[in-house]
Every structure is written in structure tokens, then in C-alpha cells.
Design a protein around this motif. Sequence first.
Motif, short mmCIF file in Angstrom:
data_model
loop_
_atom_site.label_atom_id
_atom_site.label_comp_id
_atom_site.label_asym_id
_atom_site.label_seq_id
_atom_site.Cartn_x
_atom_site.Cartn_y
_atom_site.Cartn_z
N ILE A 88 -16.55 32.64 39.15
CA ILE A 88 -16.74 33.96 38.57
C ILE A 88 -17.51 34.78 39.61
N THR A 89 -16.93 35.90 40.02
CA THR A 89 -17.54 36.69 41.08
C THR A 89 -18.14 38.00 40.59
N ASN A 90 -17.75 38.45 39.39
CA ASN A 90 -18.27 39.73 38.92
C ASN A 90 -18.05 39.87 37.43
N GLN A 91 -18.89 40.66 36.83
CA GLN A 91 -18.70 41.11 35.45
C GLN A 91 -19.21 42.54 35.39
N SER A 92 -18.54 43.35 34.59
CA SER A 92 -19.00 44.73 34.47
C SER A 92 -18.65 45.27 33.10
N ARG A 93 -19.32 46.38 32.77
CA ARG A 93 -19.08 47.03 31.49
C ARG A 93 -19.16 48.52 31.69
N ASP A 94 -18.16 49.23 31.22
CA ASP A 94 -18.14 50.69 31.26
C ASP A 94 -17.92 51.16 29.83
N GLY A 95 -18.99 51.39 29.12
CA GLY A 95 -18.87 51.67 27.69
C GLY A 95 -18.43 50.40 26.98
N ASP A 96 -17.32 50.49 26.27
CA ASP A 96 -16.81 49.31 25.57
C ASP A 96 -15.81 48.51 26.39
N LEU A 97 -15.36 49.06 27.52
CA LEU A 97 -14.42 48.34 28.37
C LEU A 97 -15.19 47.43 29.32
N CYS A 98 -14.85 46.16 29.32
CA CYS A 98 -15.55 45.17 30.13
C CYS A 98 -14.55 44.40 30.97
N THR A 99 -15.03 43.85 32.08
CA THR A 99 -14.20 43.00 32.92
C THR A 99 -14.98 41.76 33.33
N VAL A 100 -14.24 40.70 33.54
CA VAL A 100 -14.76 39.49 34.18
C VAL A 100 -13.80 39.19 35.32
N THR A 101 -14.34 39.03 36.53
CA THR A 101 -13.52 38.77 37.70
C THR A 101 -13.70 37.33 38.16
N PHE A 102 -12.58 36.62 38.26
CA PHE A 102 -12.54 35.24 38.74
C PHE A 102 -11.92 35.24 40.13
N SER A 103 -12.48 34.47 41.04
CA SER A 103 -11.89 34.26 42.36
C SER A 103 -11.14 32.93 42.31
N VAL A 104 -9.89 32.93 42.77
CA VAL A 104 -9.04 31.74 42.72
C VAL A 104 -8.55 31.41 44.12
N THR A 105 -8.91 30.22 44.60
CA THR A 105 -8.45 29.78 45.92
C THR A 105 -7.67 28.46 45.84
N ALA A 106 -7.71 27.79 44.70
CA ALA A 106 -6.99 26.53 44.50
C ALA A 106 -7.05 26.20 43.01
N ASN A 107 -6.53 25.05 42.62
CA ASN A 107 -6.58 24.63 41.23
C ASN A 107 -8.02 24.42 40.78
N GLY A 108 -8.27 24.68 39.51
CA GLY A 108 -9.61 24.46 38.96
C GLY A 108 -9.83 25.35 37.77
N ASN A 109 -11.09 25.42 37.34
CA ASN A 109 -11.43 26.28 36.21
C ASN A 109 -12.86 26.76 36.35
N ALA A 110 -13.16 27.82 35.63
CA ALA A 110 -14.52 28.37 35.55
C ALA A 110 -14.69 28.97 34.16
N THR A 111 -15.91 28.84 33.65
CA THR A 111 -16.25 29.35 32.33
C THR A 111 -17.44 30.29 32.46
N THR A 112 -17.38 31.41 31.77
CA THR A 112 -18.50 32.35 31.83
C THR A 112 -19.75 31.69 31.26
N SER A 113 -20.90 32.07 31.79
CA SER A 113 -22.17 31.56 31.28
C SER A 113 -22.67 32.43 30.14
N PHE A 114 -21.91 33.45 29.79
CA PHE A 114 -22.25 34.38 28.73
C PHE A 114 -21.08 34.45 27.76
#
Length: 115
Positions: free
Chosen positions: A5-31
Amino acid sequence: MAVTITNQSRDGDLCTVTFSVTANGNATTSFDVIGHVKQFALNLVSGSGSDPFDVDLEDTQHGYLLFSENNKSADELQDSIRSGTGGYCQGPLKLTVSGHSGSLGFEVIVYYERM
């Protein structure tokens, strides 16, 4: 790490979570991602060409699979997530990638409306 996970942002009610992918695997937000997952963007950030891979998005709090598709190489809009209704997440959001050759780097940007 293959998926981070490389970024998270919020603009009012619109939010994003950005994942960086370079190979197989998984990531889970800490929030908790509490909201309506609308779509995700798949951006090529390193290399050139095509390297489709399998994508799963899951609400880990409830074991609820929001999206699952093989050989993804393009963005997904709301009409493809949970039969057009989008997906409601109420806990940590997990991205799992498989079938990725590791030759290209991508960002997977998940857009959700905060509830």
C-alpha cells in the motif's frame, strides 16, 4: 514485497487506496475501509507492454469478496463490481494478485465513497 500500500487519500467523501504491484502477493489496509467501493484504476508505472493478472478485492472483516476476475489489464468501473452495485466494505480491504509475471509494475487505485 510484491504488493504494498503506497497511498491513501480522501477528498470529501471520495477516498482512494493505492496499491503498488510488482509480482504476485497481497496487501491489506491497516485501517478500515468503510464505504462503497466504486471502481479501480490499473496504471502501468514501470516497463512497457502487457502483463494481465488476476485481481481479488476482499473485505477481510467479513470475508466478503467484492471483486474477482482473471487476466485484468484495464480499469474496472462500477458496473463490473458486484453486478453493477459496487461493493460495500466495512473493514480492512485486501488486494490479492496472482498470475503476474513480475515483468511490469502497476498501481491499482481503488476508489470508494466513504459512508
